[in-house]
Design a protein around this motif. Structure first.
Motif, PDB file in Angstrom:
ATOM      1  N   SER A  13       0.819  -1.210   0.000  1.00 20.70           N
ATOM      2  CA  SER A  13       0.000   0.000   0.000  1.00 20.70           C
ATOM      3  C   SER A  13       0.856   1.264   0.000  1.00 20.70           C
ATOM      4  N   SER A  14       1.895   1.283   0.807  1.00 24.25           N
ATOM      5  CA  SER A  14       2.773   2.456   0.884  1.00 24.25           C
ATOM      6  C   SER A  14       3.521   2.679  -0.430  1.00 24.25           C
ATOM      7  N   LEU A  15       4.042   1.606  -1.004  1.00 22.91           N
ATOM      8  CA  LEU A  15       4.792   1.739  -2.252  1.00 22.91           C
ATOM      9  C   LEU A  15       3.892   2.190  -3.402  1.00 22.91           C
ATOM     10  N   LEU A  16       2.692   1.658  -3.469  1.00 27.73           N
ATOM     11  CA  LEU A  16       1.749   2.100  -4.500  1.00 27.73           C
ATOM     12  C   LEU A  16       1.364   3.561  -4.278  1.00 27.73           C
ATOM     13  N   GLY A  17       1.222   3.963  -3.012  1.00 32.83           N
ATOM     14  CA  GLY A  17       0.889   5.349  -2.702  1.00 32.83           C
ATOM     15  C   GLY A  17       1.968   6.318  -3.150  1.00 32.83           C
ATOM     16  N   VAL A  18       3.230   5.949  -2.942  1.00 29.35           N
ATOM     17  CA  VAL A  18       4.331   6.802  -3.403  1.00 29.35           C
ATOM     18  C   VAL A  18       4.321   6.871  -4.928  1.00 29.35           C
ATOM     19  N   PHE A  19       4.070   5.751  -5.571  1.00 32.37           N
ATOM     20  CA  PHE A  19       3.976   5.757  -7.032  1.00 32.37           C
ATOM     21  C   PHE A  19       2.882   6.717  -7.480  1.00 32.37           C
ATOM     22  N   ASP A  20       1.703   6.599  -6.898  1.00 30.77           N
ATOM     23  CA  ASP A  20       0.572   7.446  -7.303  1.00 30.77           C
ATOM     24  C   ASP A  20       0.867   8.922  -7.080  1.00 30.77           C
ATOM     25  N   ALA A  21       1.496   9.249  -5.966  1.00 29.85           N
ATOM     26  CA  ALA A  21       1.789  10.642  -5.639  1.00 29.85           C
ATOM     27  C   ALA A  21       2.866  11.248  -6.545  1.00 29.85           C
ATOM     28  N   ASN A  22       3.654  10.389  -7.184  1.00 27.54           N
ATOM     29  CA  ASN A  22       4.768  10.852  -8.020  1.00 27.54           C
ATOM     30  C   ASN A  22       4.677  10.344  -9.452  1.00 27.54           C
ATOM     31  N   ARG A  23       3.491  10.002  -9.872  1.00 28.18           N
ATOM     32  CA  ARG A  23       3.290   9.391 -11.191  1.00 28.18           C
ATOM     33  C   ARG A  23       3.926  10.209 -12.319  1.00 28.18           C
ATOM     34  N   GLY A  24       3.721  11.512 -12.334  1.00 28.67           N
ATOM     35  CA  GLY A  24       4.266  12.348 -13.405  1.00 28.67           C
ATOM     36  C   GLY A  24       5.782  12.290 -13.479  1.00 28.67           C
ATOM     37  N   ARG A  25       6.417  12.383 -12.341  1.00 24.31           N
ATOM     38  CA  ARG A  25       7.880  12.328 -12.285  1.00 24.31           C
ATOM     39  C   ARG A  25       8.395  10.956 -12.710  1.00 24.31           C
ATOM     40  N   ILE A  26       7.711   9.908 -12.274  1.00 26.10           N
ATOM     41  CA  ILE A  26       8.110   8.539 -12.627  1.00 26.10           C
ATOM     42  C   ILE A  26       7.927   8.302 -14.127  1.00 26.10           C
ATOM     43  N   GLN A  27       6.815   8.761 -14.681  1.00 24.72           N
ATOM     44  CA  GLN A  27       6.585   8.589 -16.113  1.00 24.72           C
ATOM     45  C   GLN A  27       7.592   9.392 -16.935  1.00 24.72           C
ATOM     46  N   ALA A  28       7.992  10.560 -16.446  1.00 17.46           N
ATOM     47  CA  ALA A  28       9.022  11.338 -17.148  1.00 17.46           C
ATOM     48  C   ALA A  28      10.341  10.564 -17.173  1.00 17.46           C
TER      49      ALA A  28
END
Length: 87
Positions: free
Chosen positions: A51-66
Motif C-alpha cells: 500500500s505504501s509503495l503504490l501510494g508513493v507511485f501514485d503521488a509521483n506518477r508524473g515524475r516517474i513517467q518522465a
C-alpha cells in the motif's frame, strides 16, 4: 520514439519489490518497473508494504513517467527497470 502512459493501471510485484506500469508507443506495449529503492528516493519515510509503495507511485506518477520516457528514449527494450539513479 515517443511513449505515452494512457493506462493508469499499476501493480505491486512482491518478488521484484517494485511497482509495474505500462507505456505505449503506437500499438506496442512496454513494461516498466520502478524498484523500492527508487520509490524510497521519492519518499524516504515510507514503509515497505504494498500500500505504501503504490501510494508513493501514485503521488509521483508524473515524475516517474518522465523518468520512464527518458529510459525509453535510450533505446527499445522489452521491459525497463527504473532505479534510484533514474529519478
Amino acid at each position: 520514439m515517443s511513449i505515452s502512459f494512457p493506462n493508469a493501471s499499476r501493480s505491486f510485484d512482491a518478488a521484484r519489490r517494485s511497482v509495474s506500469f505500462w507505456g505505449y508507443d503506437s500499438t506496442f506495449e512496454f513494461t516498466f518497473h520502478i524498484g523500492e529503492d527508487a520509490l524510497r528516493r521519492l519518499n524516504p519515510d515510507i514503509r515497505g508494504d504494498e500500500s505504501s509503495l503504490l501510494g508513493v507511485f501514485d503521488a509521483n506518477r508524473g515524475r516517474i513517467q518522465a523518468a520512464a520516457g527518458v529510459a525509453y528514449g535510450r533505446g527499445r527494450q522489452s521491459s525497463y527497470r527504473l532505479a534510484a539513479s533514474d529519478i
